[in-house]
Design a protein around this motif. Structure first.
Motif, PDB file in Angstrom:
ATOM      1  N   UNK A  50     -58.514  19.454  60.145  1.00 39.74           N
ATOM      2  CA  UNK A  50     -57.711  20.423  59.310  1.00 39.74           C
ATOM      3  C   UNK A  50     -58.386  20.630  58.176  1.00 39.74           C
ATOM      4  N   UNK A  51     -58.696  19.732  57.299  1.00 37.05           N
ATOM      5  CA  UNK A  51     -58.938  19.665  55.851  1.00 37.05           C
ATOM      6  C   UNK A  51     -60.052  20.545  55.770  1.00 37.05           C
ATOM      7  N   UNK A  52     -61.400  20.104  56.136  1.00 38.24           N
ATOM      8  CA  UNK A  52     -62.734  21.001  55.844  1.00 38.24           C
ATOM      9  C   UNK A  52     -62.529  22.431  56.272  1.00 38.24           C
ATOM     10  N   UNK A  53     -61.737  22.779  57.383  1.00 38.52           N
ATOM     11  CA  UNK A  53     -61.631  24.039  57.791  1.00 38.52           C
ATOM     12  C   UNK A  53     -60.854  24.990  57.023  1.00 38.52           C
ATOM     13  N   UNK A  54     -59.758  24.520  56.375  1.00 39.53           N
ATOM     14  CA  UNK A  54     -59.010  25.157  55.346  1.00 39.53           C
ATOM     15  C   UNK A  54     -59.603  25.165  54.159  1.00 39.53           C
ATOM     16  N   UNK A  55     -60.410  24.186  53.590  1.00 44.00           N
ATOM     17  CA  UNK A  55     -61.105  24.434  52.489  1.00 44.00           C
ATOM     18  C   UNK A  55     -61.960  25.272  52.654  1.00 44.00           C
ATOM     19  N   UNK A  56     -62.961  25.527  53.641  1.00 38.69           N
ATOM     20  CA  UNK A  56     -64.109  26.423  53.514  1.00 38.69           C
ATOM     21  C   UNK A  56     -63.498  27.918  53.801  1.00 38.69           C
ATOM     22  N   UNK A  57     -62.381  27.999  54.335  1.00 32.61           N
ATOM     23  CA  UNK A  57     -61.857  29.282  54.389  1.00 32.61           C
ATOM     24  C   UNK A  57     -61.138  29.778  52.958  1.00 32.61           C
ATOM     25  N   UNK A  58     -60.505  28.927  52.108  1.00 30.08           N
ATOM     26  CA  UNK A  58     -59.916  29.198  50.955  1.00 30.08           C
ATOM     27  C   UNK A  58     -61.177  29.283  49.884  1.00 30.08           C
ATOM     28  N   UNK A  59     -62.377  28.687  49.745  1.00 30.33           N
ATOM     29  CA  UNK A  59     -63.423  28.720  49.004  1.00 30.33           C
ATOM     30  C   UNK A  59     -62.935  28.329  47.556  1.00 30.33           C
ATOM     31  N   UNK A  60     -62.396  27.126  47.178  1.00 33.19           N
ATOM     32  CA  UNK A  60     -61.951  26.832  45.862  1.00 33.19           C
ATOM     33  C   UNK A  60     -63.130  26.809  44.967  1.00 33.19           C
ATOM     34  N   UNK A  61     -62.649  26.741  43.720  1.00 28.41           N
ATOM     35  CA  UNK A  61     -63.785  26.476  42.618  1.00 28.41           C
ATOM     36  C   UNK A  61     -63.889  25.139  42.003  1.00 28.41           C
ATOM     37  N   UNK A  62     -62.448  24.397  42.302  1.00 27.17           N
ATOM     38  CA  UNK A  62     -62.251  22.955  41.948  1.00 27.17           C
ATOM     39  C   UNK A  62     -61.757  22.327  43.026  1.00 27.17           C
ATOM     40  N   UNK A  63     -61.892  21.124  43.489  1.00 27.26           N
ATOM     41  CA  UNK A  63     -61.179  20.109  44.278  1.00 27.26           C
ATOM     42  C   UNK A  63     -60.606  19.230  43.685  1.00 27.26           C
ATOM     43  N   UNK A  64     -59.094  19.288  43.650  1.00 27.85           N
ATOM     44  CA  UNK A  64     -58.210  17.945  43.240  1.00 27.85           C
ATOM     45  C   UNK A  64     -57.946  17.198  44.511  1.00 27.85           C
ATOM     46  N   UNK A  65     -57.948  16.033  44.454  1.00 27.30           N
ATOM     47  CA  UNK A  65     -57.481  15.134  45.780  1.00 27.30           C
ATOM     48  C   UNK A  65     -56.645  13.913  45.057  1.00 27.30           C
ATOM     49  N   UNK A  66     -55.596  13.702  46.038  1.00 29.35           N
ATOM     50  CA  UNK A  66     -54.601  12.360  45.730  1.00 29.35           C
ATOM     51  C   UNK A  66     -54.875  11.580  46.772  1.00 29.35           C
ATOM     52  N   UNK A  67     -55.203  10.116  46.412  1.00 29.07           N
ATOM     53  CA  UNK A  67     -55.709   9.081  47.280  1.00 29.07           C
ATOM     54  C   UNK A  67     -54.487   8.118  47.165  1.00 29.07           C
ATOM     55  N   UNK A  68     -53.358   8.420  47.314  1.00 31.39           N
ATOM     56  CA  UNK A  68     -52.262   7.455  47.758  1.00 31.39           C
ATOM     57  C   UNK A  68     -52.831   6.552  49.027  1.00 31.39           C
ATOM     58  N   UNK A  69     -52.510   5.126  48.904  1.00 31.35           N
ATOM     59  CA  UNK A  69     -53.089   4.519  49.827  1.00 31.35           C
ATOM     60  C   UNK A  69     -52.057   3.677  50.601  1.00 31.35           C
ATOM     61  N   UNK A  70     -50.914   4.336  50.282  1.00 30.15           N
ATOM     62  CA  UNK A  70     -49.501   3.660  51.224  1.00 30.15           C
ATOM     63  C   UNK A  70     -49.547   4.065  52.622  1.00 30.15           C
ATOM     64  N   UNK A  71     -50.644   4.618  53.372  1.00 31.08           N
ATOM     65  CA  UNK A  71     -50.675   4.984  54.693  1.00 31.08           C
ATOM     66  C   UNK A  71     -51.130   3.455  55.331  1.00 31.08           C
ATOM     67  N   UNK A  72     -51.397   2.694  54.640  1.00 42.22           N
ATOM     68  CA  UNK A  72     -52.094   1.285  55.332  1.00 42.22           C
ATOM     69  C   UNK A  72     -51.055   0.570  56.048  1.00 42.22           C
ATOM     70  N   UNK A  73     -51.250  -0.121  57.017  1.00 46.66           N
ATOM     71  CA  UNK A  73     -50.663  -0.775  58.075  1.00 46.66           C
ATOM     72  C   UNK A  73     -49.795  -1.931  57.253  1.00 46.66           C
ATOM     73  N   UNK A  74     -50.236  -2.367  56.194  1.00 46.05           N
ATOM     74  CA  UNK A  74     -49.629  -3.467  55.333  1.00 46.05           C
ATOM     75  C   UNK A  74     -48.524  -2.882  54.469  1.00 46.05           C
ATOM     76  N   UNK A  75     -48.751  -1.633  54.148  1.00 47.19           N
ATOM     77  CA  UNK A  75     -47.935  -1.109  53.240  1.00 47.19           C
ATOM     78  C   UNK A  75     -46.471  -1.112  53.406  1.00 47.19           C
ATOM     79  N   UNK A  76     -45.408  -1.750  52.540  1.00 49.28           N
ATOM     80  CA  UNK A  76     -44.158  -1.732  52.988  1.00 49.28           C
ATOM     81  C   UNK A  76     -43.060  -0.514  53.078  1.00 49.28           C
TER      82      UNK A  76
END
Length: 391
Positions: free
Chosen positions: A238-264
């Motif tokens: 999903x992500x690369x395709x929608x970004x390429x279609x949108x053609x942003x001037x700046x990319x902002x990313x959020x790297x919350x890491x609570x998707x890990x299996x040890x996260x409560x």
């Protein structure tokens, strides 16, 4: 193109502290930056360390209601709770100095965005940032002020025509999405555990943006226990395709890491290695699409010893052009400190990166992750001129 990078950091950021027993423990930031320092990442060429200070109210009101900012001040200075605005709840208990602590986090992202917009740096990171749940008029989900939204608004105000925001937290990036819901200049993309099984209960595939901005919101709502390989397959589909279609001037990313299996606080099972791989993907997309103009933020993450520092150190490594290598040992002094502080011993080294089965191999209707991905592609791809059935 500039070759320098900015790391927003000061020990004062540890003052964002809801108290003992709260999942948003300052320890996670402390151990992260201790690891970043131990790996020598702040000594990479061209790195500028910026110490954030509390922003003034006129910066906060770029995205927040003035009466909400006043309510946060009252809570911070006089202990006045306001549950209707999310202040004084179990998630967001009031504490002295709360306004300044939250406004300092905003400054790290706001000033970093300005440095990117004016060409001073190409990459920047604020691991204390990523407070993506805060709404225009309310605190939510451990988030008082929405630094990500303020940074995006600054980029727009400084002349960036289109900004893309990619949120990899286990929880839907609802606050950022709601603030820019009807703004066609901002693409918000969130890859998260489905809101049917996790807070905040939003972020369905069919939520694609407002009346004046259809296709500006992209939501990939994943089933419980999706592992790192399948999670990364969803990101890549999903992500690369929608970004390429949108053609942003700046990319902002959020790297919350609570998707890990040890996260409560989530039910996904995404490894450190998969999240590290995703950070490299975001870095590559920034160079492909935005001339390297990239702001990376932290976010959620509550496995404070064995997960958060490793994921965010890898993100910092990407930002400062000193990528953490698979198999790179973790400093023994840092490992001992983790044992002393948290009572657990972290891994000895970073794991190898992850390569998922590419989407071009074909959609599997029997796979619940693939079904979630296809729901998103069918809902939003046509708005962006993309064919949901082809890579």
């Amino acid at each position: 193109m500039p070759s320098s990078s900015c790391v927003a950091w000061s020990p004062d950021l540890l003052r964002y502290d809801f108290g003992p027993g709260h999942p948003m423990a300052p320890t996670r930031l402390d151990l992260t930056m201790d690891l970043v320092t131990g790996l020598g990442l702040l000594e990479a060429p061209g790195v500028h360390v910026m110490a954030p200070v509390p922003v003034p109210d006129d910066v906060l009101t770029l995205v927040h209601d003035a009466d909400y900012v006043a309510a946060v001040r009252a809570a911070s200075e006089h202990g006045v709770t306001d549950p209707a605005r999310g202040l004084g709840t179990e998630d967001d208990p009031v504490f002295p100095g709360m306004h300044d602590a939250a406004a300092r986090i905003v400054d790290g992202s706001y000033r970093a965005a300005g440095l990117i917009a004016d060409g001073t740096v190409d990459h920047a990171v604020n691991v204390a940032g990523g407070m993506h749940h805060a709404k225009a008029g309310a605190a939510s989900g451990f988030c008082i002020y929405n630094d990500a939204a303020v940074a995006i608004q600054r980029l727009l105000d400084d002349g960036v025509e289109r900004v893309a925001y990619v949120d990899l937290d286990a929880h839907h990036g609802d606050g950022v999405e709601s603030i820019f819901w009807d703004d066609p200049r901002v693409l918000t993309v969130s890859v998260h555990q489905s809101g049917t099984t996790l807070f905040p209960g939003t972020g369905n595939a069919v939520d694609v943006g407002g009346l004046h901005a259809p296709g500006s919101a992209v939501n990939v709502a994943l089933p419980r226990r999706a592992d790192g390989v399948r999670w990364l397959r969803a990101v890549d589909a999903v992500v690369p395709h929608v970004l390429r279609a949108f053609r942003p001037g700046v990319l902002v990313t959020q790297h919350g890491c609570d998707a890990h299996g040890d996260d409560p606080l989530s039910d996904l099972d995404v490894s450190v290695a998969a999240q590290h791989t995703a950070a490299t993907r975001m870095h590559d997309l920034a160079h492909e699409l935005t001339d390297g103009r990239w702001l990376a933020l932290g976010g959620g993450g509550y496995a404070v010893a064995r997960v958060v520092p490793l994921v965010w150190a890898a993100v910092v490594g990407e930002v400062v052009h000193a990528p953490v290598a698979p198999g790179q040992p973790l400093p023994e002094r840092w490992r001992q400190r983790v044992l002393d502080v948290a009572g657990v011993l972290p891994p000895e080294a970073f794991d190898a990166l992850v390569e998922p089965r590419p989407w071009s191999d074909g959609f599997d209707p029997a796979d619940d992750v693939d079904r979630a991905v296809m729901s998103t592609r069918r809902a939003v791809f046509p708005h962006l001129g993309l064919d949901p059935h082809h890579d």
